[in-house]
Design an enzyme around this catalytic site. Structure first.
Site, PDB file in Angstrom:
ATOM      1  N   GLY C  54       0.844  -1.193   0.000  1.00  0.00           N
ATOM      2  CA  GLY C  54       0.000   0.000   0.000  1.00  0.00           C
ATOM      3  C   GLY C  54       0.874   1.235   0.000  1.00  0.00           C
ATOM      4  O   GLY C  54       2.007   1.222   0.487  1.00  0.00           O
ATOM      5  N   GLY C  56       1.511   5.357   1.157  1.00  0.00           N
ATOM      6  CA  GLY C  56       1.359   6.021   2.445  1.00  0.00           C
ATOM      7  C   GLY C  56       2.507   5.736   3.396  1.00  0.00           C
ATOM      8  O   GLY C  56       2.528   6.225   4.514  1.00  0.00           O
ATOM      9  N   HIS C  57       3.471   4.917   2.940  1.00  0.00           N
ATOM     10  CA  HIS C  57       4.618   4.579   3.789  1.00  0.00           C
ATOM     11  C   HIS C  57       5.903   5.220   3.266  1.00  0.00           C
ATOM     12  O   HIS C  57       7.002   4.809   3.636  1.00  0.00           O
ATOM     13  CB  HIS C  57       4.811   3.062   3.846  1.00  0.00           C
ATOM     14  CG  HIS C  57       3.593   2.310   4.268  1.00  0.00           C
ATOM     15  ND1 HIS C  57       2.974   2.541   5.470  1.00  0.00           N
ATOM     16  CD2 HIS C  57       2.878   1.352   3.644  1.00  0.00           C
ATOM     17  CE1 HIS C  57       1.916   1.736   5.580  1.00  0.00           C
ATOM     18  NE2 HIS C  57       1.826   1.010   4.490  1.00  0.00           N
ATOM     19  N   LYS C 105       5.730  -7.615   2.777  1.00  0.00           N
ATOM     20  CA  LYS C 105       5.461  -7.416   4.207  1.00  0.00           C
ATOM     21  C   LYS C 105       4.309  -8.336   4.600  1.00  0.00           C
ATOM     22  O   LYS C 105       3.381  -8.538   3.818  1.00  0.00           O
ATOM     23  CB  LYS C 105       5.112  -5.949   4.494  1.00  0.00           C
ATOM     24  CG  LYS C 105       6.259  -4.989   4.151  1.00  0.00           C
ATOM     25  CD  LYS C 105       6.104  -3.594   4.750  1.00  0.00           C
ATOM     26  CE  LYS C 105       4.944  -2.811   4.211  1.00  0.00           C
ATOM     27  NZ  LYS C 105       4.909  -2.645   2.741  1.00  0.00           N
ATOM     28  N   ASP C 110      -1.237  -8.369   1.035  1.00  0.00           N
ATOM     29  CA  ASP C 110       0.021  -8.347   0.282  1.00  0.00           C
ATOM     30  C   ASP C 110       0.419  -9.748  -0.135  1.00  0.00           C
ATOM     31  O   ASP C 110       0.826  -9.987  -1.272  1.00  0.00           O
ATOM     32  CB  ASP C 110       1.140  -7.715   1.128  1.00  0.00           C
ATOM     33  CG  ASP C 110       0.918  -6.231   1.333  1.00  0.00           C
ATOM     34  OD1 ASP C 110      -0.046  -5.879   2.032  1.00  0.00           O
ATOM     35  OD2 ASP C 110       1.692  -5.424   0.779  1.00  0.00           O
ATOM     36  N   HIS C 219      -0.390   0.830   9.704  1.00  0.00           N
ATOM     37  CA  HIS C 219      -1.653   1.251   9.089  1.00  0.00           C
ATOM     38  C   HIS C 219      -2.625   1.652  10.178  1.00  0.00           C
ATOM     39  O   HIS C 219      -3.820   1.687   9.973  1.00  0.00           O
ATOM     40  CB  HIS C 219      -2.283   0.121   8.279  1.00  0.00           C
ATOM     41  CG  HIS C 219      -1.340  -0.548   7.361  1.00  0.00           C
ATOM     42  ND1 HIS C 219      -0.576  -1.627   7.742  1.00  0.00           N
ATOM     43  CD2 HIS C 219      -1.013  -0.271   6.079  1.00  0.00           C
ATOM     44  CE1 HIS C 219       0.180  -1.997   6.725  1.00  0.00           C
ATOM     45  NE2 HIS C 219      -0.061  -1.197   5.714  1.00  0.00           N
TER      46      HIS C 219
END
Ligand SMILES: Nc1ncnc2c1ncn2[C@@H]1O[C@H](COP(=O)(O)OP(=O)(O)O)[C@@H](O)[C@H]1O
Ligand SMILES: Nc1ncnc2c1ncn2[C@@H]1O[C@H](COP(=O)(O)OP(=O)(O)O)[C@@H](O)[C@H]1O
Ligand SMILES: [Mg+2]
Ligand SMILES: [Mg+2]
Ligand SMILES: [Mg+2]
Ligand SMILES: [Mg+2]
Lengths: 208, 331, 331, 208
Positions: C54, C56-57, C105, C110, C219
């Protein structure tokens, strides 16, 4: 005699006390038109200055003022550190070797200090800085009439309050332009404390 | 106030200890001071570079210590210029006889404290030169009073003066390179949220749930206007337009771009800003030589960003590209 | 929600465009995908490394593209695993015939999406190996269900597997190096504030003005406990103790330390955390080989940090120290 | 005939409509025990799936389900994308070449889909996932009694609500351990929508 080492020490201690009390107020003023650290800076520096002169007993006003100057220069930082530091350094030079001084010598010292402030900060009266309090306070000291503590304090107070109407031209508040109008300058407020405390002390007896 | 700290009055001290613990082979602390220097300072045959200022702008300035950038960084209290004695210690520690350049951001406090330190060092026979960075185009008419503020463009001064010094240039040459950067670099920032100075415990200003401040300084100094929050593209356009106006860039000019985060803004958002900045520059046929996106000159946890453009000539390009081993600016 | 964005549904697209605009000489986008690859992919004679997840990291994962680290980063929607077709495109783009390692991860989504992509690639005759990073020691008994989560330790996997691949090692060797890191790396995080997924428009969880969450995932997955906020030193102690318990480090062991910011935490605070972590390790006679302090695996604008320890042997040390040209991890 | 291409298309369109309506609700459920994107993920994916099948006219249930499967796999992401994608892929394989199917074929398709879900996600009933709805719904379809849409929907609903009592063992909610108890599983909630919409559609006339 208007000032001696004992009174000068009292001045610094009492000024420190007022700054500690009004730390939040000074910081609030600086949050409005600066970066919100004036109270924090001065509280840190004057506490150290008070500690420094407590650790010594002085026979020389110049030595006392020099210790205050060095401590302020080394502990305050920001704009007010070099300014107040320079002012006390000039006092120390003017009063060097004296245990007590008369009004004329006192006025001379403060005139030098004001010159030092102007040289260091390049501000003029009307720029909305501490100069707006120093200039009239020093002029009053150097004036003709009798030296009256209450009058000195009230001159300083009035001019401090007068900074509210001014637009800042120097220091951090200058970035606000017109938005700086309507707020008292934090350095003017702390300078008022300096002069009003001095006024108190010179009005008191030898060992009040 | 939610912060990962132990004691609001000890944040700078503990940060310095944490930095030294992180990079014991690259930096060291001058005992009894808040000065961090390159491990190998003073570097023989090299002009020493000293910068610093209030803390809270990390990685500025200690993150730029290293081969090819700074020799010393003087850490003041949060948002408060360091005192002259500290700067003086820094100067002494990095002078190898070739002189020392002070890189100062244009704030009254910084200038006065660094000036007093320079006077002290000169009295000891050390050659000192000073440059004052004033890249922030946000507040125009302050030019007639205290002048423009120094913000993220300072990092390019560190980089380019640092590269010049690393080549063994004289103090005059290093100073000239720094001045050339200052003449050619412009920045402007904006904020979505304020930040809290630990010792103050409350925000320095307020911004409503839908407000932002355009032209905000890195200590929360107000800018041009407080407006309703706008889309990223409009913000990027406003900042870039203002810079382009001032820097007078034309077709075929070459620039380096820095999209700087103020500390609380996700990298994702900085890239979204960069997308638009790059588009604007392309539209004007301005060549982008290199782009730096990240947190370079922060304001604690403030959310927001600044855009910096540096106009490059051949010399500046070469010095910008030169190797650097600085902690936060590896090249 | 105060963000520097244009449209909550286009943040990933615009971020990718902004990244390509920033680093046109280092990365490129596979047309029609959300995959970023090294400009020179596929690198002949080298195992390809693909990671992602995802968005946002950031800088994870596209910030780790470059010589010595990743070949491709697949960007999912914010906090949502990318889809198999995207991962498949990444695999095809970086395979030079030597095979491809997927660094995943440990999240159900994922794993499933990357697995499906691996199946597609294997059906096309591409050799694919997978490693699953599960460094987060916060939630213990999840070991018996979905296992531990993968967080900041992933960056060390990228670095070390990347260095191994850069040396021309075989897929099996690169996979083995990655697995060795996974066996020896442990992390744990905490949060002071939540973050807002742009498309959701509101925080994923709530934390009171005096609360923090220990063991928070990247998250916003909850951790061990919600407690009153504590001093930085106590937080550092809690995180480090939990890691040390799990990693069974003894005297004379050597580690790499990462103090990772979650996106909204000033660097100053990360150094204050590092100060204590270093002190704890020193107290146990554990040697700190190197320390990384900064935003490596973030959670949008979340305030908080994670601590990662990687136990090093000679091989891991050498690979960690190897050169890297990655955007966000230069060595 | 219980299902044909026309009804299947109606199923997907109506399911999409419900997911769009309940996007926030599904996301809220996922914020409580996951990462708060389930509604967003499915709304994105099913909108695309509805668009994809609108663009075509189908004679083959298998082809329709395959387009849905590929769209979900390519657009949803997260855990639910591969899971729903796999389920529709299995349906497409089971129903390949058929324009309409009877109850037995329908049940067979869903049994395969459930197997696919278990293979892909490795969850068992009781793990607090969508499996907790799929398993009893599929068992009901494959059961002996007459196929009643309302009963199918109520089985799904009851089991969806039953996930509230469970402790999650798979998916993101598993990290919460006991703290996951007391919340409905988001994937179970979306699977309830899937079966209740199917139940509606199979209960309706040919072109309602
Ligand atoms: N150039 C100057 N000359 C005289 N006084 C100044 C000047 N610049 C700033 N000051 C005074 O310093 C005060 C601010 O001090 P302080 O907040 O401690 O420093 P800083 O602005 O660096 O944070 C102002 O309110 C003003 O009175
Ligand atoms: N291993 C699994 N098997 C079956 N269903 C699962 C599994 N893992 C997760 N799920 C389902 O997926 C749902 C979450 O989907 P979504 O939020 O879209 O993905 P993510 O968890 O990746 O954010 C859960 O509520 C659960 O029903
Ligand atoms: Mg101030
Ligand atoms: Mg200040
Ligand atoms: Mg997700
Ligand atoms: Mg989810």
């Amino acid at each position: 005699m208007v000032l001696d080492v004992e009174k000068a020490a009292r001045w610094i201690h009492r000024l420190n006390g007022k700054i500690q009390e009004q730390k939040q107020y000074l910081t609030d003023l600086d949050q409005a038109i600066g970066d919100g650290d004036h109270g924090i800076n001065l509280a840190r520096g004057f506490q150290e200055a008070a500690n420094a002169i407590s650790a010594n007993s002085y026979q020389d006003l110049g030595a006392l003022c020099k210790d205050v100057a060095m401590t302020l220069i080394g502990k305050v930082g920001g704009a007010s550190g070099p300014l107040y530091g320079t002012a006390f350094m000039k006092l120390s030079m003017a009063w060097k070797g004296q245990k007590e001084i008369d009004r004329e010598a006192m006025a001379k010292g403060f005139k030098d200090a004001l010159e030092g402030l102007k040289m260091r900060g390049k501000a003029q009266p009307g720029d909305k800085t501490m100069i707006d309090v120093w200039e009239p306070a020093v002029a009053y000291m150097a004036g003709e009439g009798p030296l009256n503590g209450e009058e000195l304090a009230s001159v300083a107070k009035e001019k401090m309050e007068g900074t509210k109407e001014l637009e800042a031209k120097k220091g951090r508040a200058a970035y606000l332009g017109k938005r700086s109008i309507g707020h008292i300058d934090p350095g003017a407020a702390s300078s008022y404390l300096l002069f009003s405390t001095l006024a108190e002390v010179i009005g008191e007896g030898e060992s009040a | 106030m939610k912060k990962l700290i132990n004691n609001p009055d000890r944040v700078v001290e503990e940060m310095i200890e944490g930095m030294v613990a992180a990079y014991p082979n690259r930096i060291r602390r001058l005992p009894g001071t808040t000065v961090l220097v390159r491990k190998d300072a003073p570097v023989q045959g090299k002009v020493g570079l000293v910068s610093g200022g209030g803390s809270g702008h990390e990685p500025s300035h200690a993150g730029y210590l290293g081969k090819g950038m700074l020799d010393a960084a003087v850490c003041g209290e949060v948002f408060t210029s360091p005192t002259p004695d500290q700067v003086y210690e820094a100067i002494k520690a990095v002078d190898s006889g070739k002189g020392v350049l002070l890189i100062i951001k244009n704030y009254t406090g910084d200038i006065m404290n660094f000036e007093m330190a320079a006077e002290m060092a000169e009295a000891e026979g050390i050659k000192v030169a000073k440059v004052v960075v004033n890249d922030d185009v946000a507040v125009e008419n302050s030019t007639y009073t205290t002048g423009r503020r120094g913000i993220a463009g300072t990092v390019f001064v560190h980089k380019i003066a640092g590269a010049m010094a690393e080549r063994g240039a004289s103090l005059e040459e290093v100073e000239a390179a720094a001045k050339k950067v200052i003449e050619n670099v412009r920045s402007m920032g904006m904020a979505l949220t304020p930040c809290i100075v630990p010792a103050a415990g409350k925000p320095g200003f307020e911004l409503g749930e839908k407000e932002m401040e355009i032209g905000m300084g890195i200590h929360g100094e107000p800018g041009i206007e407080k407006t309703e929050i706008r889309p990223a593209d409009e913000i990027a356009q406003t900042l870039t337009d203002k810079i382009l106006d001032d820097l007078k860039l034309g077709e075929k000019d070459k620039v380096a771009v820095m999209i700087n985060g103020l500390g609380g803004t996700p990298l994702m958002e900085l890239y979204i800003i960069n997308r638009k900045v790059a588009e604007i520059l392309k539209g004007k046929n301005i060549e982008i030589h290199d782009t730096f996106v990240g947190n370079y000159m922060t304001s604690l946890e403030m959310a927001g960003c600044s855009v910096t453009l540096l106009k490059l000539d051949e010399q500046l390009t070469e010095l910008l590209d030169a190797e650097s081993d600085a902690i936060a600016f590896k090249r």
